[in-house]
Design an enzyme around this catalytic site. Sequence first.
Site, PDB file in Angstrom:
ATOM      1  N   HIS A  79      -0.601  -7.576   0.830  1.00  0.00           N
ATOM      2  CA  HIS A  79      -1.718  -6.498   0.705  1.00  0.00           C
ATOM      3  C   HIS A  79      -2.126  -6.438  -0.872  1.00  0.00           C
ATOM      4  CE1 HIS A  79      -3.729  -2.747   0.691  1.00  0.00           C
ATOM      5  NE2 HIS A  79      -3.202  -2.258  -0.403  1.00  0.00           N
ATOM      6  N   GLU A  80      -1.374  -6.738  -1.697  1.00  0.00           N
ATOM      7  CA  GLU A  80      -1.771  -6.556  -3.110  1.00  0.00           C
ATOM      8  C   GLU A  80      -2.764  -7.595  -3.486  1.00  0.00           C
ATOM      9  OE1 GLU A  80      -0.744  -4.356  -5.639  1.00  0.00           O
ATOM     10  OE2 GLU A  80       0.301  -2.783  -4.155  1.00  0.00           O
ATOM     11  N   THR A  81      -2.765  -8.676  -2.796  1.00  0.00           N
ATOM     12  CA  THR A  81      -3.581  -9.825  -3.271  1.00  0.00           C
ATOM     13  C   THR A  81      -4.310 -10.157  -2.284  1.00  0.00           C
ATOM     14  OG1 THR A  81      -1.816 -11.329  -2.253  1.00  0.00           O
ATOM     15  CG2 THR A  81      -1.718 -11.078  -4.647  1.00  0.00           C
TER      16      THR A  81
ATOM     17  N   ARG B 165      -0.947  -2.403   4.545  1.00  0.00           N
ATOM     18  CA  ARG B 165       0.126  -2.956   4.435  1.00  0.00           C
ATOM     19  C   ARG B 165       1.259  -3.113   5.805  1.00  0.00           C
ATOM     20  NH1 ARG B 165       1.562  -2.363  -1.130  1.00  0.00           N
ATOM     21  NH2 ARG B 165      -0.019  -1.032  -2.465  1.00  0.00           N
TER      22      ARG B 165
ATOM     23  N   GLN C 287       3.925  -6.602   1.563  1.00  0.00           N
ATOM     24  CA  GLN C 287       3.593  -5.851   0.321  1.00  0.00           C
ATOM     25  C   GLN C 287       2.693  -6.494  -0.501  1.00  0.00           C
ATOM     26  OE1 GLN C 287       3.506  -2.397   0.008  1.00  0.00           O
ATOM     27  NE2 GLN C 287       4.958  -1.785   1.363  1.00  0.00           N
TER      28      GLN C 287
END
Length: 253
Positions: free
Chosen positions: A91-93, A223, A88
């Site tokens: 994916h966010e970064t 993700r 997770q």
Amino acid sequence: MEFSGSPMALFCCVFFLFLTGSLAQGIGSIVTSDLFNEMLKNRNDGRCPANGFYTYDAFIAAANSFPGFGTTGDDTARRKEIAAFFGQTSHETTGGSLSAEPFTGGYCFVRQNDQSDRYYGRGPIQLTNRNNYEKAGTAIGQELVNNPDLVATDATISFKTAIWFWMTPQDNKPSSHDVIIGRWTPSAADQAANRVPGYGVITNIINGGIECGIGRNDAVEDRIGYYRRYCGMLNVAPGENLDCYNQRNFGQG
């Protein structure tokens, strides 16, 4: 085994063995420095704004502040949680395709590109919203409301906010931690919304208002791709219900 020393010496010996045994069972026993560097192999790429920021030592220091993180359940459960967390947050970064190998661009960014709001996304989980900064700050003992940029300038604090978000239920959302270790039981409302145990509902927790209940989309696939890669590296099966395509987001009840 015989012991001929004093009672105090015996106590110290037993305590030392207990302490070292406990440390051996900590998250560092699974996420070694070499594994961390291989999982996040392009985080220090010169094209990444986060180049040099996210360190192994900062991650371990932050993780040790949350004793249940990556240490709950059997070895399979622990490895699965670690894979899910990094899936997770990668994916966010993500920095996208930094190399020919897919899903290796995680931890390329610290700050959200759109910085028009003071409490814009920062750190591995891209912490946003004043309320989250306040709650996270209280939990980790840092004044983040008046100093939100600590999340983007201190790597240990940055990881702590991400792990805090991961470990903490909010409103009608379970914690990602409880979901991935199998501790969450869907309520009647969750069942009606097709929210079922699995990696997919964690995506719903983090960004369901944008990514869930709208059918197949690239963000959710990304993700899942990161998660599958890390599961492979950690030698654990990803399980079922990896997407949230048919789930109603938590904001809809």
